[in-house]
Design a protein around this motif. Sequence first.
Motif, PDB file in Angstrom:
ATOM      1  N   ARG A   7       0.850  -1.195   0.000  1.00  0.00           N
ATOM      2  CA  ARG A   7       0.000   0.000   0.000  1.00  0.00           C
ATOM      3  C   ARG A   7       0.884   1.243   0.000  1.00  0.00           C
ATOM      4  N   PRO A   8       0.286   2.398  -0.342  1.00  0.00           N
ATOM      5  CA  PRO A   8       1.065   3.638  -0.261  1.00  0.00           C
ATOM      6  C   PRO A   8       1.591   3.860   1.157  1.00  0.00           C
ATOM      7  N   ALA A   9       2.809   4.331   1.239  1.00  0.00           N
ATOM      8  CA  ALA A   9       3.412   4.628   2.541  1.00  0.00           C
ATOM      9  C   ALA A   9       2.700   5.826   3.167  1.00  0.00           C
ATOM     10  N   LEU A  10       2.556   5.770   4.468  1.00  0.00           N
ATOM     11  CA  LEU A  10       1.920   6.837   5.236  1.00  0.00           C
ATOM     12  C   LEU A  10       2.958   7.499   6.131  1.00  0.00           C
ATOM     13  N   GLU A  11       2.671   8.714   6.552  1.00  0.00           N
ATOM     14  CA  GLU A  11       3.547   9.400   7.509  1.00  0.00           C
ATOM     15  C   GLU A  11       3.792   8.519   8.729  1.00  0.00           C
ATOM     16  N   SER A  12       2.754   7.831   9.159  1.00  0.00           N
ATOM     17  CA  SER A  12       2.859   6.985  10.356  1.00  0.00           C
ATOM     18  C   SER A  12       3.787   5.786  10.145  1.00  0.00           C
ATOM     19  N   ASP A  13       4.157   5.487   8.902  1.00  0.00           N
ATOM     20  CA  ASP A  13       5.077   4.390   8.603  1.00  0.00           C
ATOM     21  C   ASP A  13       6.538   4.814   8.736  1.00  0.00           C
ATOM     22  N   PHE A  14       6.783   6.115   8.884  1.00  0.00           N
ATOM     23  CA  PHE A  14       8.170   6.572   8.781  1.00  0.00           C
ATOM     24  C   PHE A  14       9.092   5.960   9.822  1.00  0.00           C
ATOM     25  N   GLU A  15       8.626   5.752  11.028  1.00  0.00           N
ATOM     26  CA  GLU A  15       9.513   5.165  12.054  1.00  0.00           C
ATOM     27  C   GLU A  15      10.011   3.789  11.596  1.00  0.00           C
ATOM     28  N   SER A  16       9.127   2.985  11.044  1.00  0.00           N
ATOM     29  CA  SER A  16       9.514   1.661  10.539  1.00  0.00           C
ATOM     30  C   SER A  16      10.419   1.787   9.315  1.00  0.00           C
ATOM     31  N   ILE A  17      10.087   2.705   8.436  1.00  0.00           N
ATOM     32  CA  ILE A  17      10.909   2.951   7.245  1.00  0.00           C
ATOM     33  C   ILE A  17      12.318   3.364   7.680  1.00  0.00           C
ATOM     34  N   TRP A  18      12.397   4.283   8.625  1.00  0.00           N
ATOM     35  CA  TRP A  18      13.684   4.783   9.115  1.00  0.00           C
ATOM     36  C   TRP A  18      14.516   3.647   9.728  1.00  0.00           C
ATOM     37  N   THR A  19      13.872   2.774  10.479  1.00  0.00           N
ATOM     38  CA  THR A  19      14.579   1.649  11.101  1.00  0.00           C
ATOM     39  C   THR A  19      15.164   0.726  10.036  1.00  0.00           C
ATOM     40  N   ILE A  20      14.376   0.388   9.029  1.00  0.00           N
ATOM     41  CA  ILE A  20      14.863  -0.475   7.946  1.00  0.00           C
ATOM     42  C   ILE A  20      15.979   0.233   7.186  1.00  0.00           C
ATOM     43  N   PHE A  21      15.770   1.497   6.876  1.00  0.00           N
ATOM     44  CA  PHE A  21      16.760   2.305   6.163  1.00  0.00           C
ATOM     45  C   PHE A  21      18.087   2.301   6.923  1.00  0.00           C
ATOM     46  N   CYS A  22      18.034   2.575   8.213  1.00  0.00           N
ATOM     47  CA  CYS A  22      19.261   2.627   9.021  1.00  0.00           C
ATOM     48  C   CYS A  22      19.976   1.284   9.047  1.00  0.00           C
ATOM     49  N   THR A  37      23.848  10.124   7.391  1.00  0.00           N
ATOM     50  CA  THR A  37      22.593  10.563   6.777  1.00  0.00           C
ATOM     51  C   THR A  37      21.600  10.944   7.875  1.00  0.00           C
ATOM     52  N   SER A  38      21.077  12.147   7.777  1.00  0.00           N
ATOM     53  CA  SER A  38      20.152  12.628   8.810  1.00  0.00           C
ATOM     54  C   SER A  38      18.765  12.012   8.647  1.00  0.00           C
ATOM     55  N   ARG A  39      18.045  12.027   9.738  1.00  0.00           N
ATOM     56  CA  ARG A  39      16.656  11.548   9.731  1.00  0.00           C
ATOM     57  C   ARG A  39      15.833  12.357   8.720  1.00  0.00           C
ATOM     58  N   LEU A  47       9.687   9.949   1.700  1.00  0.00           N
ATOM     59  CA  LEU A  47       8.342  10.526   1.753  1.00  0.00           C
ATOM     60  C   LEU A  47       8.288  11.976   1.288  1.00  0.00           C
ATOM     61  N   GLY A  48       9.361  12.462   0.702  1.00  0.00           N
ATOM     62  CA  GLY A  48       9.414  13.848   0.276  1.00  0.00           C
ATOM     63  C   GLY A  48       8.489  14.152  -0.894  1.00  0.00           C
ATOM     64  N   GLN A  49       8.412  15.429  -1.210  1.00  0.00           N
ATOM     65  CA  GLN A  49       7.555  15.891  -2.297  1.00  0.00           C
ATOM     66  C   GLN A  49       7.968  15.222  -3.612  1.00  0.00           C
ATOM     67  N   GLY A  50       6.982  14.732  -4.359  1.00  0.00           N
ATOM     68  CA  GLY A  50       7.221  14.115  -5.654  1.00  0.00           C
ATOM     69  C   GLY A  50       7.640  12.656  -5.596  1.00  0.00           C
ATOM     70  N   VAL A  51       7.758  12.101  -4.385  1.00  0.00           N
ATOM     71  CA  VAL A  51       8.162  10.705  -4.221  1.00  0.00           C
ATOM     72  C   VAL A  51       6.913   9.864  -3.983  1.00  0.00           C
ATOM     73  N   ARG A  52       6.766   8.811  -4.764  1.00  0.00           N
ATOM     74  CA  ARG A  52       5.698   7.840  -4.530  1.00  0.00           C
ATOM     75  C   ARG A  52       6.343   6.666  -3.807  1.00  0.00           C
ATOM     76  N   SER A  53       5.974   6.457  -2.552  1.00  0.00           N
ATOM     77  CA  SER A  53       6.532   5.350  -1.780  1.00  0.00           C
ATOM     78  C   SER A  53       5.432   4.385  -1.384  1.00  0.00           C
ATOM     79  N   PHE A  54       5.824   3.122  -1.317  1.00  0.00           N
ATOM     80  CA  PHE A  54       4.907   2.045  -0.955  1.00  0.00           C
ATOM     81  C   PHE A  54       5.587   1.166   0.079  1.00  0.00           C
ATOM     82  N   VAL A  55       4.783   0.547   0.936  1.00  0.00           N
ATOM     83  CA  VAL A  55       5.304  -0.393   1.912  1.00  0.00           C
ATOM     84  C   VAL A  55       4.607  -1.742   1.740  1.00  0.00           C
ATOM     85  N   ALA A  56       5.343  -2.794   2.065  1.00  0.00           N
ATOM     86  CA  ALA A  56       4.760  -4.126   2.213  1.00  0.00           C
ATOM     87  C   ALA A  56       4.537  -4.289   3.708  1.00  0.00           C
TER      88      ALA A  56
END
Length: 179
Positions: A7-22, A37-39, A47-56
């Motif tokens: 599904r499309p990534a949500l703002e609320s997904d960022f903590e999980s995204i950040w953990t995987i990214f790190c 690399t900063s948070r 999740l920035g402007q113009g980025v389409r992100s999705f999560v499993a």
Amino acid sequence: MKDIVIRPALESDFESIWTIFCTHIVSGESYVFTTATSREAGYQYWLGQGVRSFVAASAGGRVLGMYRLVPNQVGRGHHVANASFMVSPAAQGAGIGRMLGEHSLDQARSHGYLAMQFNHVVSTNGPAIGLWKKLGFSIVGTLPKAFRHKRLGYVDAYVMYQLLQDPDHWPTADDAPGV
């Protein structure tokens, strides 16, 4: 796999995204980012402007992996998509990468992209290279010693490419839609 939704990534997904990214950037094996690399930079990347992100996500809502879809270039290169993928180490080997890859190709086509390009696939990342080849990508270029691997030192990176539509049916350059 039936209990996993993309599904499309949500703002609320960022903590999980950040953990995987790190986790991936600390390993130093497949992404150019460093631990400096900063948070905020990570947020903009995913999740920035113009980025389409999705999560499993699992049935329980746990983020297992993600991808981002953007134009590879601006202007006259805007018809070629670019995507980046990360899967949680705890979920690797379960087919999440393949699901995300297939989904990204469908999304790219549905958004009018005519091709997809990966600019910097680390040559030592065998699982990723194998997956992209299975999904129809070809290595179209080698960038000698372009990646500084944390354990192996300087290694090659590949440019991988796939046409998403038959070029004989592409719109003329002047008629091409903006993606």
